[in-house]
Design an enzyme around this catalytic site. Sequence first.
Site, PDB file in Angstrom:
ATOM      1  N   GLU A 208       2.625   6.167   1.542  1.00 36.69           N
ATOM      2  CA  GLU A 208       3.143   6.103   0.017  1.00 36.69           C
ATOM      3  C   GLU A 208       1.952   6.787  -0.839  1.00 36.69           C
ATOM      4  OE1 GLU A 208       4.626   2.216  -0.798  1.00 36.69           O
ATOM      5  OE2 GLU A 208       6.244   2.249   0.576  1.00 36.69           O
ATOM      6  N   GLU A 288       3.838 -10.528  -1.226  1.00 33.33           N
ATOM      7  CA  GLU A 288       4.988 -10.188  -0.672  1.00 33.33           C
ATOM      8  C   GLU A 288       5.149 -10.270   0.798  1.00 33.33           C
ATOM      9  OE1 GLU A 288       6.236  -6.502  -2.387  1.00 33.33           O
ATOM     10  OE2 GLU A 288       7.445  -6.090  -0.525  1.00 33.33           O
ATOM     11  N   ASP A 315      10.913  -9.617   0.188  1.00 30.96           N
ATOM     12  CA  ASP A 315      11.622  -8.247   0.377  1.00 30.96           C
ATOM     13  C   ASP A 315      12.188  -8.553   1.536  1.00 30.96           C
ATOM     14  OD1 ASP A 315      12.009  -5.636   0.938  1.00 30.96           O
ATOM     15  OD2 ASP A 315      10.007  -5.118   1.235  1.00 30.96           O
ATOM     16  N   LYS A 340      15.502  -3.629  -4.095  1.00 33.60           N
ATOM     17  CA  LYS A 340      15.717  -2.448  -3.574  1.00 33.60           C
ATOM     18  C   LYS A 340      17.140  -1.894  -3.444  1.00 33.60           C
ATOM     19  CE  LYS A 340      11.641  -2.177  -0.393  1.00 33.60           C
ATOM     20  NZ  LYS A 340      10.961  -2.539   0.643  1.00 33.60           N
ATOM     21  N   SER A 370       9.555   3.431   1.297  1.00 27.36           N
ATOM     22  CA  SER A 370       8.154   4.256   1.680  1.00 27.36           C
ATOM     23  C   SER A 370       8.808   5.741   1.707  1.00 27.36           C
ATOM     24  CB  SER A 370       7.658   3.873   3.007  1.00 27.36           C
ATOM     25  OG  SER A 370       8.821   3.454   3.822  1.00 27.36           O
TER      26      SER A 370
HETATM   27  P1  PGA Z   1       9.578   0.185   3.371  1.00 30.23           P
HETATM   28  O1  PGA Z   1       8.270  -0.552   2.480  1.00 30.23           O
HETATM   29  O2  PGA Z   1      10.299   1.084   2.396  1.00 30.23           O
HETATM   30  O3  PGA Z   1       9.109   0.941   4.497  1.00 30.23           O
HETATM   31  O4  PGA Z   1      10.517  -0.820   3.622  1.00 30.23           O
HETATM   32  C1  PGA Z   1       8.136  -0.980   1.281  1.00 30.23           C
HETATM   33  C2  PGA Z   1       7.990  -2.229   1.022  1.00 30.23           C
HETATM   34  O5  PGA Z   1       7.934  -3.036   2.256  1.00 30.23           O
HETATM   35  O6  PGA Z   1       7.709  -2.820   0.172  1.00 30.23           O
HETATM   36 ZN    ZN Z   2       7.638  -5.171   1.402  1.00 26.50          ZN
END
Ligand code: PGA
Ligand code: ZN
Length: 446
Positions: A208, A288, A315, A340, A370
């Site tokens: 990222e 988180e 999350d 998300k 990510s």
């Molecule tokens: P991911 O990571 O998009 O690989 O799930 C982002 C996060 O865990 O917040």
């Molecule tokens: Zn996360």
Amino acid sequence: MRNASSTIEQVAGRRVWDSRGRPTVEAEIRLASGVVGRAIAPAGASTGSGEAVDLRDGGTRLGGYDVTAAVRNVQDEIAPALRGRDVTDQARLDQALVDLDGTSDRSRLGGNGLIAVSLAALHAAAGAAGLPLWGYLLGAGTALLPLPEIQIFGGGAHAGRRVDIQDFMVMPVGASSFAQALDWTAEVYLAAGTRMAQAGRLQGVADEGGYWPAFDTNEEALEFLVRAIEDAGRAPGDDLAISLDVAATEFHDAGQYHLGLDGRAIDGDALIELLVGWIDRYPIVSIEDPLAEDDVAGMQRFTAAVGDRVQIVGDDYLVTNARRVERAARDRACNALLVKPNQAGTVTETRAALEAARAAGFATIVSARSGETEDVTIAHLAVGWGAGQLKVGSFARSERMAKWNEVLRIEEALGDTGTFAGRGALAPPSAPAGTGDPRGPGRRSG
Ligand code: PGA
Ligand code: ZN
């Protein structure tokens, strides 16, 4: 009565590429009026088991990541089902997608195809109204510019498990505007890079855009982060505070947490003790997924211990699911929701999770994945839904910068009518003043 200009005429799917060089699904919706809405599905690497399924072809081609089936489903099944419908009725459109898929985890048509189509429809609806997406969603409400959560060091699944903790981030809690928040972050990012170079540890960036975490312990990364904030001439805790995504599910197995870097396995209580120790010693305002997604008792113990002074974000634990948010609120197992859209699968379900969080008094953070692209929809969702916080990754690589830059444009368009969320966006809503440590969690306004 259907308004002919907002009638869906064509739905197309195509395969495009994400920031990891992997295929992903783009959807495009054309209305009878000629207005086009377009969106691209992002992809996670440290995914929660309860997420909408990201449909991949499997096999050996492109490491199994190809999405030809998901794209074909958009073209062959979703397109005929949506043609002729009114794009402005997002709830009904999304329900049609859910019904057509027919599974509880969106595994038949693919959550990636579904979210691309659902977001494309939202864009088309805003276009039909002649409004930018954030303005379409906001309506007559007062605009809140989000407090950004920006990665400085990447770790965990995004950096070959080089360190256990996935994201070491800053939150510019003392900034007075979104633009200033980015200015300060840019100085910290630069300072962190300089400090890494001076220590002979600069080894490029993680998935990222955060610096590759060439550290000997997890805590060393925290030390570096505090120093970088100071190097940038800012006060740790007051100007920029620290935020962590532990993503603990990734290193959890059979009740044990395996800290690769520290070379030991510990139980949930020991992990809680470790994290609380960090909260006591560093200006951390948000954590988180501190425990694994199925360790509800651990989440409850952690929340009981520090939920009155730091934001505890679900999350992998909540996977943008309204039912799970309601349960977590009843269980007192966290106090904030990471939002998300592709975890939920449709805009309507994403919004429902956000509303459930709000009803529970949780803070909300709209988040990228990510695996990202030039798609900037989440910047508009964060402002249009008044989420208060936005997590996009680091301060490098254009799939990240595109989102930050889009919020800058929105802030400029809002002028005096927008308010920067700042520290007040964090959970818990009214935390006490900092601990004895001068660098402790810091003051809270309002
Ligand atoms: P991911 O990571 O998009 O690989 O799930 C982002 C996060 O865990 O917040
Ligand atoms: Zn996360």
